[in-house]
Each structure stands twice: as structure tokens, then as C-alpha cells.
Design an enzyme around this catalytic site. Structure first.
Site, PDB file in Angstrom:
ATOM      1  N   ALA A  34       1.906  -3.753  -8.344  1.00  0.00           N
ATOM      2  CA  ALA A  34       1.125  -2.539  -8.581  1.00  0.00           C
ATOM      3  C   ALA A  34      -0.315  -2.747  -8.128  1.00  0.00           C
ATOM      4  O   ALA A  34      -0.833  -3.872  -8.129  1.00  0.00           O
ATOM      5  CB  ALA A  34       1.148  -2.147 -10.064  1.00  0.00           C
ATOM      6  N   GLU A  50      14.270  -3.625  -7.203  1.00  0.00           N
ATOM      7  CA  GLU A  50      14.664  -2.270  -7.575  1.00  0.00           C
ATOM      8  C   GLU A  50      13.430  -1.382  -7.551  1.00  0.00           C
ATOM      9  O   GLU A  50      12.353  -1.815  -7.973  1.00  0.00           O
ATOM     10  CB  GLU A  50      15.231  -2.234  -9.002  1.00  0.00           C
ATOM     11  CG  GLU A  50      16.653  -2.708  -9.113  1.00  0.00           C
ATOM     12  CD  GLU A  50      16.742  -4.083  -9.725  1.00  0.00           C
ATOM     13  OE1 GLU A  50      15.740  -4.524 -10.319  1.00  0.00           O
ATOM     14  OE2 GLU A  50      17.786  -4.739  -9.588  1.00  0.00           O
ATOM     15  N   ASN A 100      10.144   7.071  -5.808  1.00  0.00           N
ATOM     16  CA  ASN A 100       8.888   6.381  -5.520  1.00  0.00           C
ATOM     17  C   ASN A 100       8.705   6.213  -3.998  1.00  0.00           C
ATOM     18  O   ASN A 100       8.997   5.171  -3.422  1.00  0.00           O
ATOM     19  CB  ASN A 100       8.875   5.019  -6.229  1.00  0.00           C
ATOM     20  CG  ASN A 100       7.519   4.363  -6.192  1.00  0.00           C
ATOM     21  OD1 ASN A 100       6.667   4.715  -5.371  1.00  0.00           O
ATOM     22  ND2 ASN A 100       7.312   3.390  -7.063  1.00  0.00           N
ATOM     23  N   TYR A 142       7.980  -0.923   1.370  1.00  0.00           N
ATOM     24  CA  TYR A 142       9.071  -1.884   1.566  1.00  0.00           C
ATOM     25  C   TYR A 142       9.777  -1.661   2.911  1.00  0.00           C
ATOM     26  O   TYR A 142      10.081  -2.624   3.621  1.00  0.00           O
ATOM     27  CB  TYR A 142      10.073  -1.807   0.405  1.00  0.00           C
ATOM     28  CG  TYR A 142       9.448  -2.102  -0.934  1.00  0.00           C
ATOM     29  CD1 TYR A 142       8.577  -3.180  -1.090  1.00  0.00           C
ATOM     30  CD2 TYR A 142       9.703  -1.314  -2.052  1.00  0.00           C
ATOM     31  CE1 TYR A 142       7.982  -3.458  -2.313  1.00  0.00           C
ATOM     32  CE2 TYR A 142       9.122  -1.584  -3.283  1.00  0.00           C
ATOM     33  CZ  TYR A 142       8.253  -2.649  -3.411  1.00  0.00           C
ATOM     34  OH  TYR A 142       7.670  -2.920  -4.616  1.00  0.00           O
TER      35      TYR A 142
HETATM   36  C1  LIG Z   1       3.351   1.108  -4.117  1.00  0.00           C
HETATM   37  C2  LIG Z   1       1.908   0.565  -4.187  1.00  0.00           C
HETATM   38  C3  LIG Z   1       1.954  -0.846  -4.751  1.00  0.00           C
HETATM   39  C4  LIG Z   1       1.333   0.536  -2.766  1.00  0.00           C
HETATM   40  O1  LIG Z   1       0.081  -0.108  -2.810  1.00  0.00           O
HETATM   41  P1  LIG Z   1      -1.108   0.274  -1.783  1.00  0.00           P
HETATM   42  O2  LIG Z   1      -2.135  -0.795  -1.894  1.00  0.00           O
HETATM   43  O3  LIG Z   1      -1.543   1.663  -2.001  1.00  0.00           O
HETATM   44  O4  LIG Z   1      -0.329   0.186  -0.403  1.00  0.00           O
HETATM   45  P2  LIG Z   1      -0.961  -0.126   1.037  1.00  0.00           P
HETATM   46  O5  LIG Z   1      -2.291   0.536   1.183  1.00  0.00           O
HETATM   47  O6  LIG Z   1      -0.898  -1.587   1.277  1.00  0.00           O
HETATM   48  O7  LIG Z   1       0.081   0.629   1.974  1.00  0.00           O
HETATM   49  C5  LIG Z   1       0.995  -0.070   2.785  1.00  0.00           C
HETATM   50  C6  LIG Z   1       2.062   0.890   3.266  1.00  0.00           C
HETATM   51  O8  LIG Z   1       2.831   1.393   2.173  1.00  0.00           O
HETATM   52  C7  LIG Z   1       3.201   2.761   2.414  1.00  0.00           C
HETATM   53  N1  LIG Z   1       2.554   3.623   1.430  1.00  0.00           N
HETATM   54  C8  LIG Z   1       1.624   3.277   0.516  1.00  0.00           C
HETATM   55  N2  LIG Z   1       1.296   4.345  -0.226  1.00  0.00           N
HETATM   56  C9  LIG Z   1       2.028   5.374   0.217  1.00  0.00           C
HETATM   57  C10 LIG Z   1       2.143   6.732  -0.166  1.00  0.00           C
HETATM   58  N3  LIG Z   1       1.411   7.228  -1.181  1.00  0.00           N
HETATM   59  N4  LIG Z   1       3.027   7.504   0.480  1.00  0.00           N
HETATM   60  C11 LIG Z   1       3.779   7.021   1.482  1.00  0.00           C
HETATM   61  N5  LIG Z   1       3.703   5.728   1.908  1.00  0.00           N
HETATM   62  C12 LIG Z   1       2.853   4.918   1.268  1.00  0.00           C
HETATM   63  C13 LIG Z   1       2.722   3.065   3.822  1.00  0.00           C
HETATM   64  O9  LIG Z   1       3.729   2.660   4.727  1.00  0.00           O
HETATM   65  C14 LIG Z   1       1.514   2.138   3.941  1.00  0.00           C
HETATM   66  O10 LIG Z   1       1.162   1.839   5.239  1.00  0.00           O
HETATM   67  P3  LIG Z   1       0.036   2.771   5.973  1.00  0.00           P
HETATM   68  O11 LIG Z   1      -1.150   2.799   5.048  1.00  0.00           O
HETATM   69  O12 LIG Z   1      -0.202   2.034   7.245  1.00  0.00           O
HETATM   70  O13 LIG Z   1       0.682   4.109   6.119  1.00  0.00           O
HETATM   71  C15 LIG Z   1       1.006   1.494  -5.061  1.00  0.00           C
HETATM   72  O14 LIG Z   1       1.195   2.833  -4.641  1.00  0.00           O
HETATM   73  C16 LIG Z   1       1.293   1.409  -6.545  1.00  0.00           C
HETATM   74  O15 LIG Z   1       0.749   0.560  -7.251  1.00  0.00           O
HETATM   75  N6  LIG Z   1       2.140   2.313  -7.079  1.00  0.00           N
HETATM   76  C17 LIG Z   1       2.479   2.316  -8.498  1.00  0.00           C
HETATM   77  C18 LIG Z   1       3.296   1.115  -8.884  1.00  0.00           C
HETATM   78  C19 LIG Z   1       4.570   1.027  -8.073  1.00  0.00           C
HETATM   79  O16 LIG Z   1       5.239   2.013  -7.790  1.00  0.00           O
HETATM   80  N7  LIG Z   1       4.955  -0.218  -7.734  1.00  0.00           N
HETATM   81  C20 LIG Z   1       6.159  -0.509  -6.997  1.00  0.00           C
HETATM   82  C21 LIG Z   1       7.253  -0.785  -7.954  1.00  0.00           C
HETATM   83  S1  LIG Z   1       8.779  -1.151  -7.118  1.00  0.00           S
END
Ligand SMILES: CC(C)(COP(=O)(O)OP(=O)(O)OC[C@H]1O[C@@H](n2cnc3c(N)ncnc32)[C@H](O)[C@@H]1OP(=O)(O)O)[C@@H](O)C(=O)NCCC(=O)NCCS
Length: 165
Positions: A77, A110, A115, A122
């Protein structure tokens, strides 16, 4: 420790848990408890890292298990205010590199079926859907199983007869 100009990735410690839990509560409808994170910190096959911003504040974290030749990504996260800056990608890439170095066959996880952000992250790193666990989180809330496979590197002995001369 991994360091870039803006981000430091370090092992999670007890002092980080307050900040970690805040992010956890803002990120998941069924957040892990402090006790669960503490348990992970003690398990020999569990690894947890935090990402720290410029002021050393925790802006994200990841936990995974290395069991046999499989890596299970348990939790990842990023603080809502720090999303879409590549922190999730940086954390995931550490897990993938650690799996490669350990000679793991695969990394699996998972993720909630709704999401899109996490599934996008991933997919961009070679994970494919390998299953669906219906009602895994709660009734009507399914888990998509995603897996990244690593190709086996075959070590072939060069045959003397075919050796280039
Ligand atoms: C999922 C999560 C960890 C991504 O973290 P982040 O630091 O925002 O991600 P990044 O900036 O490194 O993004 C990397 C890639 O992920 C994808 N991505 C990230 N956020 C996205 C969004 N809101 N919608 C679509 N794709 C997304 C894109 O492919 C992105 O690449 P790009 O920026 O070149 O398009 C964050 O949204 C989060 O903490 N969510 C809540 C917790 C969660 O769902 N954890 C995963 C549990 S399985």
C-alpha cells in the site's frame, strides 16, 4: 537499504507501525491490525519493507513471504497523498528482484476484483490472472489470483563434440 533521490526503502521496524497502520486504514476496508504486522516482523520467512519520503516519513510498505520456491505478496500500500508517483512500482520491483535472487519460480498474490489500480500495477509487471476466489473477502467481494512466473534458467553442459572450434 535501497535509495533513490526521493525514496528510501528500508526494513519495517516496530517504530514504523503507527504510520503503517494509518496508511493501512486508509487503503483497505478490512485493514490488518498492528498485531498482524508485528507477527509478520517476527516470522523468519516474512519480509516487510517501508518506503520513506524526503523527511523519512513512511509513505508506503510491502510485505511478502518466501516459502520454498514461491513468493507470496501479502500486502502492498501507498499513502493516498503519494500515489501515482512510482512508489508502488518501486516496492513491487524490490519483491520481484528478491524473488529472482532467491531463485523463486513464481510470485503470487490475491487482489480485490474491483481494484483496477493494483491490477494495473501487477499486469504492468508481468502478472497474469491465474484464479478467482469467490467471496474471498466478504460475500460478493472476490479475490483475483495473479501470478508472475519466472522462466527456469536451464544450465546446459556444453558438449565437447559441438563446441565451436
Ligand atoms: C495499488 C497501489 C499500491 C499503487 O501504488 P502507486 O504508488 O500509486 O503506483 P505507481 O505510481 O507506482 O503506479 C505504477 C503503475 O500502476 C498502475 N496504476 C497505479 N494506480 C493506478 C490507477 N489508479 N488506475 C490504474 N492504474 C494504476 C499503472 O500501471 C501505473 O503505471 P503508470 O503510472 O505508468 O500508468 C496504490 O494505489 C494503493 O496503495 N492502493 C490501495 C492499497 C491496495 O490496493 N494495495 C494492493 C493490494 S493487492
Amino acid at each position: 537499504m535501497i535509495e533513490t533521490s526521493e525514496l528510501r526503502l528500508e526494513p519495517m521496524c516496530e517504530d514504523d507501525l503507527g504510520a503503517v497502520i494509518e496508511i493501512e486504514r486508509q487503503s483497505f476496508s478490512e485493514p490488518w491490525s498492528v498485531g498482524l504486522f508485528r507477527h509478520e516482523l517476527r516470522l523468519p520467512f516474512s519480509r516487510c519493507l517501508v518506503a520513506r519520503g524526503d523527511n523519512r516519513a513512511v509513505v508506503g510498505y510491502v510485505c511478502w513471504w518466501l516459502v520454498g520456491d514461491e513468493v507470496h505478496l501479502l500486502n502492498l500500500a501507498v499513502h493516498p497523498q503519494y500515489r501515482r508517483r512510482g512508489i508502488g512500482r518501486a516496492l513491487l520491483e524490490v519483491v520481484l528482484e528478491s524473488a529472482r535472487q532467491a531463485g523463486a519460480r513464481l510470485v503470487t498474490l490475491e487482489v480485490h476484483h474491483d481494484n483496477e489500480a493494483a491490477q494495473g500495477l501487477y499486469s504492468a509487471h508481468g502478472f497474469v490472472q491465474t484464479g478467482l476466489r469467490r467471496n474471498y473477502y466478504a460475500p460478493g467481494r472476490h479475490a483475483v489470483v495473479m501470478t508472475r512466473y519466472f522462466p527456469r534458467v536451464e544450465k546446459r553442459e556444453a558438449s565437447p563434440a559441438r563446441r565451436a572450434t
